[in-house]
Design a protein around this motif. Structure first.
Motif, mmCIF file in Angstrom:
data_model
loop_
_atom_site.group_PDB
_atom_site.id
_atom_site.type_symbol
_atom_site.label_atom_id
_atom_site.label_comp_id
_atom_site.label_asym_id
_atom_site.label_seq_id
_atom_site.Cartn_x
_atom_site.Cartn_y
_atom_site.Cartn_z
ATOM 1 N N VAL A 263 48.737 32.024 45.928
ATOM 2 C CA VAL A 263 48.724 32.850 47.129
ATOM 3 C C VAL A 263 48.801 34.298 46.659
ATOM 4 C CG1 VAL A 263 49.783 31.110 48.608
ATOM 5 C CG2 VAL A 263 51.244 32.740 47.372
ATOM 6 N N GLU A 264 48.507 35.219 47.559
ATOM 7 C CA GLU A 264 48.613 36.634 47.250
ATOM 8 C C GLU A 264 49.632 37.284 48.184
ATOM 9 O OE1 GLU A 264 44.812 38.465 47.578
ATOM 10 O OE2 GLU A 264 43.968 37.448 45.805
ATOM 11 N N VAL A 265 50.393 38.236 47.647
ATOM 12 C CA VAL A 265 51.271 39.054 48.473
ATOM 13 C C VAL A 265 50.864 40.513 48.268
ATOM 14 C CG1 VAL A 265 53.187 37.422 48.466
ATOM 15 C CG2 VAL A 265 53.057 39.146 46.673
ATOM 16 N N ILE A 273 49.367 38.226 42.538
ATOM 17 C CA ILE A 273 49.010 36.812 42.632
ATOM 18 C C ILE A 273 50.235 35.979 42.269
ATOM 19 C CG2 ILE A 273 47.635 34.965 41.576
ATOM 20 C CD1 ILE A 273 45.427 37.063 41.184
ATOM 21 N N ILE A 274 50.602 35.059 43.124
ATOM 22 C CA ILE A 274 51.689 34.116 42.824
ATOM 23 C C ILE A 274 51.066 32.730 42.743
ATOM 24 C CG2 ILE A 274 53.905 33.170 43.525
ATOM 25 C CD1 ILE A 274 54.420 35.678 45.129
ATOM 26 N N ALA A 296 42.638 25.605 37.619
ATOM 27 C CA ALA A 296 42.546 25.343 39.060
ATOM 28 C C ALA A 296 43.485 26.259 39.835
ATOM 29 C CB ALA A 296 42.876 23.883 39.348
ATOM 30 N N ALA A 297 44.683 26.480 39.269
ATOM 31 C CA ALA A 297 45.673 27.303 39.963
ATOM 32 C C ALA A 297 45.190 28.738 40.149
ATOM 33 C CB ALA A 297 46.984 27.296 39.188
ATOM 34 N N LEU A 298 44.362 29.218 39.231
ATOM 35 C CA LEU A 298 43.915 30.613 39.276
ATOM 36 C C LEU A 298 42.446 30.748 39.648
ATOM 37 C CD1 LEU A 298 45.794 31.834 36.070
ATOM 38 C CD2 LEU A 298 46.361 32.392 38.443
ATOM 39 N N ILE A 307 49.738 38.594 37.587
ATOM 40 C CA ILE A 307 49.955 37.189 37.934
ATOM 41 C C ILE A 307 51.399 36.798 37.668
ATOM 42 C CG2 ILE A 307 49.284 34.789 37.476
ATOM 43 C CD1 ILE A 307 46.634 35.935 36.337
ATOM 44 N N LEU A 308 52.043 36.264 38.698
ATOM 45 C CA LEU A 308 53.352 35.623 38.570
ATOM 46 C C LEU A 308 53.121 34.117 38.656
ATOM 47 C CD1 LEU A 308 56.552 35.705 38.694
ATOM 48 C CD2 LEU A 308 56.268 35.605 41.171
#
Length: 394
Positions: A263-265, A273-274, A296-298, A307-308
């Motif tokens: 997700v993004e905040v 990016i989290i 896949a996650a990114l 990126i966190l």
């Protein structure tokens, strides 16, 4: 399989594997129970026959019952009463084992200074018993208390100025389990809600047991407040306890389950990016669709953004480095939980606790954990609720 990924897969069946495993278990149990028995009852103590026989019977019964209780408590049916007894026994015998080793050294020192038998052995026995009792009482209080808040500042050079000062609260390894900690869970939520978090993350090992068994203990998680996001990834213990059901339950409580996704905040024009990946044991769990997959996650993420990454185990840092992660947050180690078990943890994990750097870009924060697994003791490994404050480069 993504580049640099480290996962555990289904082991190949080999002839004699079960026999070797059984022999190892027997040897370990013989040492764990045998060394304290020898120190407290044998080893030149010359106790009256009644004391020796009674103590030996107690050790023998505990040794025989322990594997049965452990299997019954933590097997498929999760019988909580048996689990509590087995886990407590494990903690007690580990502390007695470690202190008994020191007791044998003390006996040698007393011998060197001319203290005769059986006085030197009895002195060592009393010291072992008293120190063990103190450590167990203190360790129990430490395990059951609401964790202290550990405040850590982390500079993330690629973080945009608009997100400077972002407050991230990390929970991990809550291990809701056989001992009902519903009140403890509510108090943890109350503490978190005083921290004015932008993001709250839970990096797995949420419970030992199915959702249906631990629903009440997990319920206060629904009341945790965060202004931007609440995110969660699986730990290895979810794969003993219905991982997909926990993913779905956390989503029902209002948490973003980062099952190999991100997700993004955004704040004041800056974006973070989290992302989250499944635990490294997921591939061998047999749960369909579960495995740690950084690619896949990114997938689709803007590579220019910081990126966190949420990943349960510090050992997953190799994948984080390969995929340009700025900060990975993890748990799993419990800081060793009961000293000196941390030496064994370090055989499997690159870091025990705290903030560490692993490449020019990638940092790792490893929490000592919010709860405890199994034995209700923490010795020289305090639990924590972590407040990470992220800073942009000066």
């Amino acid at each position: 399989m993504s580049v640099g990924e480290a996962v555990e897969t289904e082991p190949r069946r080999r002839p004699g594997r079960a026999v070797r495993f059984a022999l190892i278990v027997v040897a370990v149990l013989a040492l764990l129970f045998g060394v304290p028995w020898w120190t407290l009852l044998g080893s030149g103590n010359d106790w009256p026959t009644g004391v020796f026989v009674t103590g030996t019977v107690i050790f023998a019964v505990a040794l025989a019952a322990f594997p049965v209780l452990m299997f019954t408590g933590h097997g498929r049916n999760h019988r909580d009463g048996a689990a509590v007894v087995a886990d407590t026994t494990l903690g007690v015998i580990w502390v007695l084992f470690v202190q008994s080793l020191f007791g044998q050294v003390l006996t040698l020192l007393l011998w060197a200074f001319g203290v005769g038998a059986p006085a030197r052995s009895r002195i060592a026995t009393v010291v072992v018993a008293v120190v063990s009792l103190v450590l167990l009482l203190w360790g129990y209080a430490e395990a059951r208390r609401v964790p202290r808040v550990r405040r850590v500042d982390v500079t993330v050079p690629r973080l945009g100025r608009g997100l400077d000062g972002l407050r991230l609260v990390l929970l991990t390894d809550t291990h809701y389990g056989p001992i009902d900690r519903s009140r403890w869970s509510r108090r943890v939520t109350e503490v978190v809600n005083t921290l004015d978090a932008d993001v709250v993350a839970h990096t797995g090992d949420i419970a030992d047991g199915e959702v249906a068994q631990r629903r009440t203990q997990a319920a206060p998680l629904a009341d945790i407040r965060a202004s931007m996001a609440r995110v969660y990834v699986t730990g290895n213990h979810e794969y003993f306890s219905g991982a997909q059901r926990w993913v779905e339950h956390m989503a029902s409580l209002g948490w973003e389950a980062l099952h190999n996704r991100y997700v993004e905040v955004t704040r004041d024009g800056a974006t973070l990016i989290i992302a989250g990946v499944d635990d490294r044991t997921a591939a061998g769990s047999g749960v369909p669709g579960h495995h740690a997959d950084h690619e896949a996650a990114l997938a689709g993420a803007d590579p220019s953004l910081p990126i966190l990454l949420l990943a349960h185990q510090p050992a997953q840092i190799t994948g984080a480095i390969a995929h340009g992660v700025d900060l990975q947050i993890s748990g799993h180690t419990h800081g060793g939980q009961i000293w000196p078990f941390h030496y064994l943890v370090r055989l499997d994990q690159p870091v025990l606790q705290g903030l560490s750097r692993h490449s020019d870009r990638t940092q790792l924060y490893t929490s000592r954990g919010t709860g405890f697994w199994g034995p209700p003791f923490r010795v020289f490994a305090p639990s924590e609720i972590t407040l990470l404050t992220l800073h942009a480069a000066p």
